[in-house]
Design a protein around this motif. Sequence first.
Motif, PDB file in Angstrom:
ATOM      1  N   SER A  23       3.190   4.758 -18.207  1.00 41.30           N
ATOM      2  CA  SER A  23       2.127   5.366 -17.405  1.00 41.30           C
ATOM      3  C   SER A  23       2.124   6.885 -17.517  1.00 41.30           C
ATOM      4  O   SER A  23       1.258   7.540 -16.940  1.00 41.30           O
ATOM      5  CB  SER A  23       2.297   4.973 -15.934  1.00 41.30           C
ATOM      6  N   ARG A  62       3.436   6.841  -4.714  1.00 47.37           N
ATOM      7  CA  ARG A  62       3.238   7.231  -6.111  1.00 47.37           C
ATOM      8  C   ARG A  62       2.200   8.347  -6.214  1.00 47.37           C
ATOM      9  O   ARG A  62       2.355   9.294  -6.983  1.00 47.37           O
ATOM     10  CB  ARG A  62       2.804   6.003  -6.914  1.00 47.37           C
ATOM     11  N   LEU A  63       1.135   8.248  -5.403  1.00 47.10           N
ATOM     12  CA  LEU A  63       0.104   9.280  -5.394  1.00 47.10           C
ATOM     13  C   LEU A  63       0.684  10.621  -4.948  1.00 47.10           C
ATOM     14  O   LEU A  63       0.457  11.655  -5.585  1.00 47.10           O
ATOM     15  CB  LEU A  63      -1.031   8.861  -4.456  1.00 47.10           C
ATOM     16  N   GLN A 107       1.913   2.417  -3.413  1.00 50.59           N
ATOM     17  CA  GLN A 107       0.857   3.127  -4.137  1.00 50.59           C
ATOM     18  C   GLN A 107       0.660   4.541  -3.606  1.00 50.59           C
ATOM     19  O   GLN A 107       0.473   5.489  -4.378  1.00 50.59           O
ATOM     20  CB  GLN A 107      -0.456   2.342  -4.036  1.00 50.59           C
ATOM     21  N   SER A 128       4.091   8.846 -16.151  1.00 54.83           N
ATOM     22  CA  SER A 128       4.634   9.470 -14.959  1.00 54.83           C
ATOM     23  C   SER A 128       5.970  10.130 -15.274  1.00 54.83           C
ATOM     24  O   SER A 128       6.409  11.026 -14.560  1.00 54.83           O
ATOM     25  CB  SER A 128       4.814   8.430 -13.848  1.00 54.83           C
ATOM     26  N   PHE A 141       0.833  -1.200   0.000  1.00 57.16           N
ATOM     27  CA  PHE A 141       0.000   0.000   0.000  1.00 57.16           C
ATOM     28  C   PHE A 141       0.872   1.256   0.000  1.00 57.16           C
ATOM     29  O   PHE A 141       0.543   2.254  -0.652  1.00 57.16           O
ATOM     30  CB  PHE A 141      -0.916  -0.025   1.223  1.00 57.16           C
TER      31      PHE A 141
END
Length: 332
Positions: free
Chosen positions: A146, A78-79, A75, A148, A72
């Motif tokens: 992606s 990354r957010l 993720q 990014s 988690f």
Amino acid sequence: MPDMNNGALDIRQLEAFVAVMSAGSITGAARLLDRSQPAVTRQIRDLEAEIGYELLHRSGPRISPTPRGVLFHVQVERLFFGLKHIRERAAAIGAGALPAIELAATPALAAGIVPDALAAMDPALLPRQIHIEALSAEGVVQQVLSQSADFGLATLPIEHPGLDVHWIGEAPCLAAMAESDPLASLDVVALADLAARRVITMANPYRLRRRVDEAFAAAGIAPRELIDANASLTALALARRGLGIAIIEPAAACGLPIKGVVLRPLDVTIPFLFGAISPVARPLTPSIAALNEALLKSAAALIPGFVLRDAAGTEMLADAVYGAADNQEARS
């Protein structure tokens, strides 16, 4: 398990979790966030209740992430990374400034050729914010896919329908050793010279390591001892301490020379192949286009034996990466 589609996760709860993971304790996270310790504890528990599973193991005052907590955290990081960049891009748009450059590259290419390329660019094309993320080749590809990252430098293979490959470079690998090593007196190091030596090489079996192993197998040589590492700079540091002879890609070795390390060509060609990529059909901004040109010029100037390959010749390129026999079998 709660239905997370009913509402958005609380950003303060996520901040608390990231801070705990960074600080390693609730107390440290509270200091980082300038919040009370009970508030951080409550926010973590509320987050766990929202997502339906534990993020942290608790043993008295000691905490550690659960396996799900580790996943988690990736993720959430990354957010937060994306939110930070959105704020920067929004500020640049408001100020009429150049958008930030988001560059992903393998560690060897990030250290070996990126600094010279940026230094050679027209300062008028350099934005205020430049983000360089050093990742595995697979990570670079995923960041570009992606979107990014605006642009990437990765070792081959990099074929993917979601990527535009702008150019591909090839250069022979080198032998790296301590300057006191007897092999340092040679002009060229033969693979046969390494039969009784410890060899230092890369760990990833699907990229450069495969070509190194194939070269030894073709010469009928099995190194006596082996150290593998996941970064070229680690291999160079090991060689500097006399722990073995490193068979190294030339980007980091030549772009970031290490005192006490001698580089020598090998008597066989072990190709190091890498390319510049961006998301498919996404036009390059003036800054990214200039960076692309500067990276190519930097690679050609810094890396001995650099050759520009045809980025459109995917079949020929696949033969160079995987071996013609393997690819003939795959195509048949």
